[in-house]
Design a protein around this motif. Structure first.
Motif, PDB file in Angstrom:
ATOM      1  N   CYS A 408       5.045  16.392  -5.868  1.00 53.41           N
ATOM      2  CA  CYS A 408       4.020  15.990  -4.910  1.00 53.41           C
ATOM      3  C   CYS A 408       3.915  17.039  -3.814  1.00 53.41           C
ATOM      4  N   ARG A 410       1.723  16.361  -1.170  1.00 55.49           N
ATOM      5  CA  ARG A 410       1.181  15.598  -0.064  1.00 55.49           C
ATOM      6  C   ARG A 410      -0.285  15.909   0.223  1.00 55.49           C
ATOM      7  N   CYS A 411      -1.074  15.935  -0.843  1.00 54.04           N
ATOM      8  CA  CYS A 411      -2.486  16.191  -0.623  1.00 54.04           C
ATOM      9  C   CYS A 411      -3.214  14.908  -0.244  1.00 54.04           C
ATOM     10  N   GLY A 412      -2.587  13.765  -0.432  1.00 51.29           N
ATOM     11  CA  GLY A 412      -3.185  12.513   0.031  1.00 51.29           C
ATOM     12  C   GLY A 412      -4.274  11.959  -0.870  1.00 51.29           C
ATOM     13  N   ASN A 413      -4.347  12.448  -2.104  1.00 45.72           N
ATOM     14  CA  ASN A 413      -5.395  11.959  -3.002  1.00 45.72           C
ATOM     15  C   ASN A 413      -4.942  10.787  -3.854  1.00 45.72           C
ATOM     16  N   CYS A 414      -3.717  10.323  -3.616  1.00 47.41           N
ATOM     17  CA  CYS A 414      -3.133   9.330  -4.519  1.00 47.41           C
ATOM     18  C   CYS A 414      -4.002   8.091  -4.675  1.00 47.41           C
ATOM     19  N   CYS A 420      -3.253  10.372  -8.414  1.00 45.95           N
ATOM     20  CA  CYS A 420      -2.643  11.676  -8.191  1.00 45.95           C
ATOM     21  C   CYS A 420      -2.967  12.655  -9.309  1.00 45.95           C
TER      22      CYS A 420
ATOM     23  N   ALA B 110      -0.182   8.815   0.946  1.00 50.10           N
ATOM     24  CA  ALA B 110       0.827   9.798   1.335  1.00 50.10           C
ATOM     25  C   ALA B 110       1.192   9.823   2.812  1.00 50.10           C
TER      26      ALA B 110
END
Ligand code: SF4
Ligand code: SF4
Ligand code: SF4
Ligand code: SF4
Lengths: 484, 413
Positions: A408, A410-414, A420, B110
Motif C-alpha cells: 500500500c 496510501r493513495c486513498g483510492n481504497c 485498491c 486510508a
C-alpha cells in the motif's frame, strides 16, 4: 519466564520485484558510460552487472545501498546518485515516503534499513515530536521481554501475546480475503491477534480462530452465536477513530455478491453501520452487552473500542466498571476504511493526547492495573508503538502498517470503484488475486520480526527490561518544544 | 408570526455539473524513453494509459484527468518513462471543485495524512458523543437535524400588553437562513454576480451586497442584505448588515453596535483568515462573543463572520467560536472556475447548479459533524466551546500529564 525459550517465526525473504527496487535515492547512468565494467568490480553489493553476452552494464536498483563507490570510480563520470522523484509524490506528512519505503523493506527482508529515517514523520505534532531519551547504560541482559497480558482481571483466562501489538478490525469487504488470511497467519505465528472487523467471519479464518478477535459492531453484520463462541476475545466497536460518531460505511461498489453473502445483505447496496449501538445509550447498557456475550461464552475476554472525545477518560472508567478487560481507544488519524474527509481530522482528539489522559485517570481511580489500555489510530511503526506505551498504553493496535507492508502506498483510492488498484483493500475478484497469501503472510511475519528486533533495541537503550516496565514512563521521552 | 416549529428545510437537489477545466489532480507524463511496451496500460486500472487508436504500436498521451495517483505505472514502467506529479497547491481548490461538480461529501480511504494540528481552525477539534450520552440520535436521524439559523434583531425580553405579545416585535428585523452560510458580493463580471444571486435565491440564503448592487438587481432584493460601514450611521435600517473589520480590541465597538439597535454585525477578516492586525480571526470572534455574553446582550443581534472560510469544516468551527453564521466568497469563485472562464461562456444554469452543489455538500458535511457531536440543531453549537477541543488546552494538559519540560515559543500552538 518460559518465553525465553520461545522459537520465533522464521524470517524469509518475501521479495517484490517492484517495491524492492524503490529507495529514497536512485542511481542514474548517463550516456557517457562506455561499459568498462569498473562499477561492477567496485560494488560490494553487486548492484552493477554486465549481463552475459551484452556489451552494456546495467544497474539492479534493489541491490544498491548508495555507498557511492561506483560514482567515485567511474572513469567517465557516468554515474550519479540522485533523489528519487517518487519521494515528492508518494505518501503524506504522517506517512512519509521514507516511512513507507522502510516498511516495504522490513516486510521484504525482516530487518530495518539503517539508512532511512523512519522514526518520525513530518506531521509536526504528537508522535512526530516525541523522541526517546536513549541512555548510555543500556540493559546488558540478553533477554528483554516484549510480551503483554490482555486480561489483568482476577477472573477469566490469561491471554499473553508475545509482542505488544495486535491487528485491528478490517472487515471482509474493506480488505480482500487473501489479506485477511495473511494477517491471521502472521498473528498466529507471532502469537498475537488479528480482528475480523465488521464483515463476518470467513470460513477460511477458522483454523486460526485462537488468534482472531470477533468484532461486534453496530451493524451486527455477520455476528452469530457461533462466531462469538469461536473467539477468545470479543471486541465491541462503539466508535472508530477515523469517523467518530459516524458508524461504518461500505460503499456500494465494494459489496460484491460474496461480501453480501457473508454479511447477509443485498449485493451492490451501500452498507451503513449506524452510530451508535441503538441498544447502548449508557454505560449500564454496555454492561448488558458484556453480560450478553459472557452468557454465550463465560470465559470471554471483552474489549471495548471507543474513540477519543473530550471525556474519553470517563468512558474508559465506565468500560472498566461494566466488566470489560480491554479498553481500546482509537484516535482519529488512523483508519483504513472509507470516511468522510471532514471527519478524519476534525472530530475527536488525536490519540497522543488521549493516552496519557486515560492512563492517569485510571491510575487516580485505582484501577489501572486491572484493565488493559490499548491504543490505535495513527500507529505507523514500532517507534509509535513504543511511544504509545511510554505515554501510558499497555499495547497498540495496528492496521495501515500491515497494508503498507503488502505494498500500500496510501493513495486513498481504497473506497471507490473496484477498490485498491493493488488488490489490498478490495473485494474485486480479479484485483484480489494480486495478493498471494503465502507471500503476504511472510511479509507480515517479516515486518513483525523487524519490529520486535527494534523494540528490544529501544527497550535496552532506554534501560528497561520489559515492555511492561515501559508503560507510562514519560520520563523516558523528550517532547520537542512547541513548533509548527 | 412565524410558526414556532419549522419543518426541516428542503435543499434544492444537487446534480452533476462537471468542472470545465477538468482540473486533474495529477499531471501524468510519458517521456521519450517509452518503449511502447504497454505494461502501463495493463497496470493502470483507471484507464489512463491506452494505445493510440489510429496506430496501436504507440501509446496515446495519458488521460491524466483519470489518474488517481496510485503510482503503479511509475513504479512498474521498465524504462522509468512515466512521471506523476500532483498538481500543486490545489488541495483546497480540488475539494471545492469536487463538491461543486457532484454535490457530494468528499470521502476517501486510508486515514488522515495531513498535519497533526496547527494554526487557527487547524488547531480545533470538534468533540463527539461517545456511548454514554443520552441525547444522541444516530446519523440515520439526520433528517431531523436542523441547520436553520435566524439572524437579525431580537427582543431582549418579551413585552406583554393586554395579554398579547407587544406589536413592536414585528418591527424587529429577522431573517431565516436554511443553513448558516451567506454569500458575499464578489467583484466579478455581471454574469458571475447574477449566477450567484440566482443560486442565492434558489437556496434561500442571502447575499451581502453594496448599495449599488442592491439597486442594480431589483429582482433579487429579497435575498440581499445591504452592507453599511460602521461610520455611516445607517445600521439600524432594515436589511442592513454592519461591517466591522476584525482586529484586536473591537469588543467594545461591537457591544455598542449591539446596544444601539444594530441587527447584524458582519465581522470581516482578511482572505487568509487572519485579522487586520495579523492574528487568527477566530480568536477575536471568540472574544467578541464572550464579551457580549458577559454584558448580557449577545442574544439581541447577530454576528456573521467572513474571511478565510474555505472548507466545510470551517463553518461549524466558526459557529463554535461564536458566530451565528458565516459568509463566503472565494469558494464561490472557485466553484465557478472563475479564473478559467473569464470569457462570456459562463452558462447561468451550470453555474447556479455548481453553487447549489457546493452548498448541498457543505450542508451535508455540517450534518455529519452535528450527527457526530450529538446535536440536533445547529443553533445549539453557537459559542458552545465545550463542544470543541482546542489545541492550546490539549497541549497543556498533555504536557502536564506527562511532566514534560517544554520551551515555549509563541508560534500559536
Ligand atoms: S564505471 Fe562508469 S563507464 Fe564504466 S561501466 Fe560503470 S558506469 Fe559505465
Ligand atoms: S487503494 Fe490500496 S494502495 Fe491505495 S491507500 Fe488503499 S490500500 Fe493503499
Ligand atoms: S510501461 Fe513504460 S515503456 Fe512501457 S509503454 Fe508504458 S511508459 Fe512506455
Ligand atoms: S499513477 Fe496509478 S492511476 Fe495514475 S496513471 Fe499511473 S497507474 Fe494509473
Amino acid at each position: 519466564m518460559t518465553t525465553e525459550l520461545k522459537i520465533y517465526p522464521k524470517v524469509k525473504i518475501a521479495p517484490h520485484s517492484i517495491l524492492d527496487s524503490i529507495n529514497t535515492k536512485v542511481i542514474v547512468r548517463n550516456e557517457n558510460c562506455i561499459a568498462c565494467g569498473t562499477c561492477e568490480s567496485v560494488c560490494i553489493n553487486k548492484a552493477h552487472t554486465r549481463p552475459r553476452g551484452y556489451n552494456t552494464v546495467i544497474t539492479l536498483p534493489e541491490k544498491c545501498e548508495f555507498c557511492g563507490k561506483c560514482v567515485e570510480n567511474c572513469p567517465m563520470n557516468a554515474l550519479s546518485i540522485e533523489r528519487n522523484m517518487l519521494m515528492d509524490v508518494m505518501g503524506d506528512s504522517r506517512w512519509t515516503p521514507e516511512l513507507i519505503i522502510s516498511t516495504w523493506k522490513q516486510a521484504s527482508t525482516g530487518s530495518s534499513p539503517t539508512s532511512i529515517e523512519c522514526e518520525v514523520g513530518r506531521s509536526g505534532g504528537g508522535f512526530d515530536r516525541l523522541h526517546f531519551k536513549f541512555r548510555d547504560r543500556a540493559v546488558k541482559k540478553e533477554y528483554v521481554d516484549t510480551s503483554i497480558e490482555l486480561n489483568k482481571r482476577e477472573s477469566g483466562p490469561r491471554i499473553r501475546i508475545d509482542v505488544p501489538w495486535y491487528g485491528g478490525g478490517m472487515s471482509y469487504g474493506s480488505i480482500s480475503k487473501n489479506v485477511m488470511l495473511a494477517r491471521a497467519i502472521a498473528a498466529k505465528e507471532w502469537n498475537t491477534f488479528t480482528c475480523t472487523g465488521e464483515g463476518g467471519y470467513p470460513e477460511e479464518l477458522v483454523p486460526y480462530k485462537d488468534h482472531v478477535i470477533t468484532q461486534i459492531a453496530t451493524g451486527l453484520f455477520g455476528v452469530s452465536e457461533e462466531t462469538i463462541k469461536r473467539a477468545r476475545i470479543v471486541e465491541f466497536k462503539y466508535a472508530q477513530g477515523a469517523k467518530p460518531g459516524l458508524g461504518g460505511h461500505l460503499l456500494a461498489d465494494k459489496v460484491t455478491p460474496d461480501v453480501a453473502k457473508m454479511r447477509e445483505v443485498v449485493p451492490y447496496r451501500s452498507l451503513f453501520s449506524p452510530f451508535p449501538f441503538h441498544s447502548v445509550y449508557s454505560i449500564e447498557d454496555h454492561k448488558k452487552h458484556v453480560d450478553w456475550v459472557r452468557a454465550i461464552k463465560p470465559e470471554l475476554v471483552v474489549s471495548a473500542k471507543v474513540s477519543t472525545p473530550s471525556d474519553v477518560d470517563m468512558v474508559a472508567i465506565g468500560v472498566y466498571y461494566a466488566g470489560a478487560n480491554i479498553v481500546h481507544i482509537d484516535g482519529g488519524y488512523g483508519g483504513t476504511g472509507a470516511a468522510p474527509n471532514i471527519a478524519k481530522k476534525n472530530i475527536a482528539m488525536p490519540l497522543e493526547y488521549a493516552i496519557p489522559k486515560v492512563h492517569r485517570f485510571l491510575e487516580h481511580e485505582g484501577v489501572r492495573d486491572e484493565i488493559v489500555l490499548i491504543a490505535s489510530g495513527g500507529i505507523r511503526s514500532v517507534y509509535d508503538i513504543a511511544k504509545a506505551i511510554a505515554l501510558g498504553a499497555d499495547g497498540a493496535v495496528i492496521g495501515t502498517a500491515e497494508l503498507v507492508a503488502l505494498g500500500c502506498r496510501r493513495c486513498g483510492n481504497c473506497e471507490s470503484g473496484r477498490g485498491c488498484p493493488l488488490g489490498i483493500a478490495t473485494t474485486d475478484p480479479e484485483l484480489s488475486c494480486e495478493i498471494d497469501v503465502d507471500w503476504a503472510s511472510q511479509r507480515l511475519i517479516n515486518l513483525f520480526a523487524s519490529w520486535k528486533e527494534q523494540l528490544v533495541e529501544i527497550l535496552r537503550k532506554v534501560g528497561v527490561e520489559s515492555v511492561e516496565e515501559l508503560r507510562g514512563r514519560t520520563d523516558l521521552l523528550r517532547y520537542e518544544g512547541a513548533k509548527i | 408570526m412565524k410558526p414556532f416549529h419549522q419543518p426541516p428545510h428542503q435543499m434544492p437537489h444537487s446534480a452533476d455539473a462537471p468542472s470545465k477545466s477538468m482540473a486533474s489532480q495529477f499531471a501524468v507524463r510519458r517521456g521519450d524513453e517509452c518503449a511502447n511496451c504497454g505494461l502501463c496500460k495493463r497496470v493502470c486500472i483507471y484507464g489512463v494509459h491506452e494505445r493510440l487508436e489510429e496506430d496501436p504500436r504507440f501509446m496515446a498521451p495519458p488521460k491524466q484527468e483519470m489518474c488517481r495517483g496510485c503510482l503503479r505505472c511509475v513504479m512498474e514502467c521498465p524504462r522509468n518513462a512515466i512521471t506523476v506529479v500532483p498538481n500543486a497547491d490545489s488541495d483546497v481548490e480540488n475539494i471545492i471543485l469536487f463538491e461543486a461538480s457532484t454535490g457530494k461529501v468528499p470521502v476517501s480511504g486510508a486515514g488522515y495524512g495531513g498535519r497533526f494540528g496547527g494554526y487557527g481552525f487547524d488547531g480545533i477539534w470538534l468533540d463527539m458523543s461517545e456511548i454514554v450520552r443520552p441525547t444522541r440520535d444516530g446519523i440515520h436521524g439526520r433528517e431531523y437535524i436542523s441547520t436553520v439559523v435566524e439572524i437579525g434583531r431580537f427582543p431582549p425580553y418579551l413585552k406583554f400588553g393586554d395579554g398579547e405579545v407587544e406589536k413592536s416585535m414585528e418591527e424587529l428585523f429577522t431573517i431565516e437562513v436554511p443553513f448558516p452560510i451567506l454569500f458575499r458580493e464578489v467583484s466579478a463580471m455581471d454574469s458571475v454576480v447574477e449566477c450567484i444571486l440566482e443560486a442565492t435565491s434558489k437556496l434561500g440564503t442571502y447575499m451581502i451586497v453594496s448599495e449599488d448592487t442592491y439597486d442594480a438587481y431589483p429582482s433579487y432584493r429579497d435575498n440581499m442584505l445591504v452592507e453599511v460601514d460602521v461610520e455611516s450611521g445607517m445600521m439600524d435600517e432594515q436589511r442592513t448588515i454592519t461591517r466591522v473589520e476584525v482586529r484586536s480590541g473591537i469588543e467594545e465597538l461591537v457591544y455598542k453596535l449591539f446596544k444601539n439597535g444594530c441587527a447584524i454585525v458582519h465581522l470581516t477578516a482578511r482572505g487568509d483568515g487572519r485579522s487586520y492586525d495579523g492574528k487568527f480571526a477566530g480568536d477575536i470572534v471568540e472574544s467578541v462573543h464572550d464579551y457580549l455574553m458577559s454584558k448580557g446582550v449577545r442574544e439581541v443581534a447577530s454576528i456573521v463572520f467572513s474571511g478565510g472560510i474555505l472548507k466545510a469544516e470551517h463553518v461549524p468551527k466558526s459557529l463554535i467560536l461564536g458566530a451565528d453564521a458565516v459568509a463566503i466568497d472565494k469558494p464561490l469563485l472557485i466553484a465557478l472556475e472563475y479564473a478559467d472562464c473569464l470569457s462570456s461562456d459562463l452558462s447561468i444554469d451550470w453555474g447556479v447548479q455548481r453553487i447549489i452543489n457546493l452548498m448541498c455538500s457543505w450542508r451535508d458535511q455540517l450534518l455529519e459533524v452535528l450527527g457526530a457531536m450529538g446535536m440536533r440543531d445547529v443553533r445549539r453549537i453557537r459559542g458552545e466551546k465545550g463542544r470543541a477541543m482546542f489545541m492550546r488546552d490539549l497541549e497543556n494538559e498533555f504536557i502536564q500529564n506527562c511532566g514534560f519540560e517544554v520551551h515555549e515559543n509563541d508560534d500559536g500552538t
